[in-house]
Design a protein around this motif. Sequence first.
Motif, mmCIF file in Angstrom:
data_model
loop_
_atom_site.group_PDB
_atom_site.id
_atom_site.type_symbol
_atom_site.label_atom_id
_atom_site.label_comp_id
_atom_site.label_asym_id
_atom_site.label_seq_id
_atom_site.Cartn_x
_atom_site.Cartn_y
_atom_site.Cartn_z
ATOM 1 N N PHE A 36 30.679 9.233 -46.075
ATOM 2 C CA PHE A 36 30.911 8.026 -45.322
ATOM 3 C C PHE A 36 31.681 7.902 -44.320
ATOM 4 O O PHE A 36 32.281 6.807 -44.034
ATOM 5 N N HIS A 37 32.162 9.183 -43.809
ATOM 6 C CA HIS A 37 33.400 9.232 -42.735
ATOM 7 C C HIS A 37 33.003 8.089 -41.637
ATOM 8 O O HIS A 37 31.774 7.959 -41.127
ATOM 9 N N GLY A 38 33.802 7.426 -41.255
ATOM 10 C CA GLY A 38 33.402 6.454 -40.179
ATOM 11 C C GLY A 38 33.597 5.142 -40.550
ATOM 12 O O GLY A 38 33.639 4.167 -39.787
ATOM 13 N N PHE A 39 33.368 4.922 -41.642
ATOM 14 C CA PHE A 39 33.432 3.588 -42.215
ATOM 15 C C PHE A 39 34.855 2.975 -42.543
ATOM 16 O O PHE A 39 35.670 3.640 -42.816
ATOM 17 N N SER A 40 34.963 1.675 -41.980
ATOM 18 C CA SER A 40 36.247 1.334 -41.948
ATOM 19 C C SER A 40 36.483 0.257 -43.051
ATOM 20 O O SER A 40 35.612 -0.137 -43.822
ATOM 21 N N ALA A 41 37.626 -0.206 -43.468
ATOM 22 C CA ALA A 41 37.894 -1.165 -44.528
ATOM 23 C C ALA A 41 36.975 -2.561 -44.356
ATOM 24 O O ALA A 41 37.047 -3.442 -44.877
ATOM 25 N N GLU A 42 36.476 -2.607 -43.016
ATOM 26 C CA GLU A 42 35.791 -3.746 -42.763
ATOM 27 C C GLU A 42 34.200 -3.871 -43.368
ATOM 28 O O GLU A 42 33.662 -4.733 -43.107
ATOM 29 N N PHE A 43 34.001 -2.475 -43.812
ATOM 30 C CA PHE A 43 32.421 -2.393 -43.984
ATOM 31 C C PHE A 43 31.836 -3.221 -44.724
ATOM 32 O O PHE A 43 30.531 -3.761 -44.886
ATOM 33 N N ALA A 44 32.820 -3.890 -45.812
ATOM 34 C CA ALA A 44 32.199 -4.775 -46.889
ATOM 35 C C ALA A 44 31.934 -6.194 -46.418
ATOM 36 O O ALA A 44 31.142 -6.956 -46.953
ATOM 37 N N GLU A 45 31.935 -6.483 -45.252
ATOM 38 C CA GLU A 45 32.043 -7.771 -44.572
ATOM 39 C C GLU A 45 31.154 -7.735 -43.522
ATOM 40 O O GLU A 45 30.634 -8.777 -42.904
ATOM 41 N N HIS A 46 30.716 -6.395 -43.037
ATOM 42 C CA HIS A 46 29.728 -6.380 -41.814
ATOM 43 C C HIS A 46 28.556 -5.423 -42.070
ATOM 44 O O HIS A 46 28.548 -4.727 -43.262
ATOM 45 N N LYS A 47 27.601 -5.509 -41.314
ATOM 46 C CA LYS A 47 26.716 -4.303 -41.206
ATOM 47 C C LYS A 47 26.711 -4.123 -39.877
ATOM 48 O O LYS A 47 26.806 -4.644 -38.831
ATOM 49 N N ILE A 48 25.825 -2.627 -39.860
ATOM 50 C CA ILE A 48 25.812 -2.210 -38.544
ATOM 51 C C ILE A 48 24.931 -2.932 -37.438
ATOM 52 O O ILE A 48 23.662 -3.105 -38.110
ATOM 53 N N TYR A 49 25.070 -2.930 -36.196
ATOM 54 C CA TYR A 49 24.258 -3.719 -35.726
ATOM 55 C C TYR A 49 23.103 -2.812 -35.207
ATOM 56 O O TYR A 49 23.318 -1.565 -34.894
ATOM 57 N N ASN A 50 21.726 -3.250 -35.195
ATOM 58 C CA ASN A 50 20.587 -2.525 -34.740
ATOM 59 C C ASN A 50 20.009 -2.956 -33.503
ATOM 60 O O ASN A 50 19.834 -4.077 -33.417
ATOM 61 N N THR A 51 19.519 -1.894 -32.606
ATOM 62 C CA THR A 51 19.056 -2.588 -31.214
ATOM 63 C C THR A 51 17.782 -3.324 -31.439
ATOM 64 O O THR A 51 17.151 -2.973 -32.289
ATOM 65 N N GLY A 52 17.805 -4.161 -30.847
ATOM 66 C CA GLY A 52 16.713 -5.454 -30.887
ATOM 67 C C GLY A 52 17.156 -6.448 -31.804
ATOM 68 O O GLY A 52 16.402 -7.618 -31.441
ATOM 69 N N GLU A 53 18.036 -6.569 -32.723
ATOM 70 C CA GLU A 53 18.596 -7.688 -33.458
ATOM 71 C C GLU A 53 18.992 -8.819 -32.532
ATOM 72 O O GLU A 53 19.662 -8.503 -31.409
ATOM 73 N N SER A 54 19.211 -9.835 -32.959
ATOM 74 C CA SER A 54 19.955 -11.198 -32.226
ATOM 75 C C SER A 54 21.444 -10.781 -32.061
ATOM 76 O O SER A 54 22.025 -10.384 -33.132
ATOM 77 N N THR A 55 22.118 -11.020 -30.921
ATOM 78 C CA THR A 55 23.418 -10.816 -30.536
ATOM 79 C C THR A 55 24.172 -11.844 -31.092
ATOM 80 O O THR A 55 25.379 -11.981 -30.925
ATOM 81 N N LYS A 56 23.756 -12.985 -31.799
ATOM 82 C CA LYS A 56 24.429 -14.296 -32.381
ATOM 83 C C LYS A 56 25.581 -14.021 -33.211
ATOM 84 O O LYS A 56 26.634 -14.402 -33.024
ATOM 85 N N HIS A 57 25.385 -12.715 -34.043
ATOM 86 C CA HIS A 57 26.242 -12.727 -35.126
ATOM 87 C C HIS A 57 27.139 -11.536 -34.930
ATOM 88 O O HIS A 57 27.807 -11.007 -35.968
ATOM 89 N N ILE A 58 27.133 -11.042 -33.825
ATOM 90 C CA ILE A 58 27.911 -9.790 -33.404
ATOM 91 C C ILE A 58 29.476 -10.184 -33.551
ATOM 92 O O ILE A 58 29.728 -11.220 -33.184
ATOM 93 N N ASP A 59 30.372 -9.389 -34.285
ATOM 94 C CA ASP A 59 31.758 -9.592 -34.303
ATOM 95 C C ASP A 59 32.386 -9.018 -33.128
ATOM 96 O O ASP A 59 32.495 -7.513 -33.122
ATOM 97 N N TRP A 60 32.615 -9.456 -32.041
ATOM 98 C CA TRP A 60 33.073 -8.838 -30.842
ATOM 99 C C TRP A 60 34.622 -8.537 -30.893
ATOM 100 O O TRP A 60 35.190 -7.510 -30.297
ATOM 101 N N LYS A 61 35.506 -9.079 -32.137
ATOM 102 C CA LYS A 61 36.791 -8.791 -32.202
ATOM 103 C C LYS A 61 36.716 -7.350 -32.829
ATOM 104 O O LYS A 61 37.596 -6.408 -32.588
ATOM 105 N N LEU A 62 35.885 -7.252 -33.898
ATOM 106 C CA LEU A 62 35.692 -5.821 -34.533
ATOM 107 C C LEU A 62 35.166 -4.600 -33.401
ATOM 108 O O LEU A 62 35.629 -3.648 -33.443
ATOM 109 N N PHE A 63 34.340 -5.165 -32.431
ATOM 110 C CA PHE A 63 34.030 -4.115 -31.459
ATOM 111 C C PHE A 63 34.947 -3.961 -30.595
ATOM 112 O O PHE A 63 35.189 -2.704 -30.212
ATOM 113 N N ALA A 64 36.014 -4.666 -30.420
ATOM 114 C CA ALA A 64 37.229 -4.327 -29.544
ATOM 115 C C ALA A 64 38.012 -3.493 -30.230
ATOM 116 O O ALA A 64 38.710 -2.452 -29.244
ATOM 117 N N LYS A 65 38.168 -3.584 -31.577
ATOM 118 C CA LYS A 65 39.046 -2.440 -32.270
ATOM 119 C C LYS A 65 38.348 -1.245 -32.495
ATOM 120 O O LYS A 65 39.029 -0.080 -32.492
#
Length: 309
Positions: A36-65
């Motif tokens: 599972f290389h690539g999972f961060s300690a944040e994994f338990a609170e988030h799920k990977i965004y899939n193309t086509g999903e609503s962008t409403k709930h994207i975590d932009w702060k995590l995206f910046a990191k």
Amino acid sequence: MNLPSELHKAALFQNLELLASQVVEGFISGIHKSPFHGFSAEFAEHKIYNTGESTKHIDWKLFAKTDKLYTKRYEEETNLRCHMILDNSASMYYPEVKELNIDNLNKIGFGVLAIAALMNILKKQRDAVGLSVYSDNYNFHAPEKSSERHHQMLLATLSKISLDTGPAKSTETYKYIHQIAEKMHRRSLIFLFTDMFQTTTNKDQLFDALRHLKYNKHEVVLFHLLDKDKEYRFNFENTPKRFVDVETGEHIDLYADTIKAAYEREIGSYIGELKLKCAQYKIKYVDVDIHANFSKVLNTYMIERQKFL
């Protein structure tokens, strides 16, 4: 000052939530060495965004990191139902442990802490977890829920089990596995923690009960807990010893080396048959040495979760 053993045990397992959190954090910190290389300690609170999903709930702060898109999970999301089954018979309290700690666990201590660690992950994932405990009776059952109150109730139950000084002497695994299977109505991921030692030795009944767990398209993982050095390899000092069956009370006096080869053949044959039956019934069999760390259990969960959803 050395604490009395019972106080030491209580101090450890009454703080089960903290201990489980430490196990999970240690697992996550070493996750770059796992599949599972690539999972961060944040994994338990988030799920990977899939193309086509609503962008409403994207975590932009995590995206910046991370430069990766994740969407936030919310309390009402329950993507997985997971049910833990724990064998609480006398044989699970082997080996006798005077000072229970994370580096010195018996089978029940390992099972309790492994379940608590899995619950820690499930809680962060907003998934529902249930628990069944059996020995000479169907001791405890709680259906799958994801609330904080439910989580704390299960932790309290597990803590109490780990401190039990008078566990049931007998068990009929097949009988209670059937009863648990009858209660499981909605498709779930089921984890069974047991040493597979039972007073009644009818293997056909035992294997039939395991097959029953697959009812309603459940996915089942059998975590076979053993003190491998003693219970599998029979590594005892070759001096006169009395070996006592903790469930029946029967005993035999002998030198360990006189039966070591025969014992290894018998236990190897039994485990081989168990693995074969699990493969036949599409149950994942995982052998677990209680003196190893928890990575095998947690890695198995991660793999099975990905397959289940």
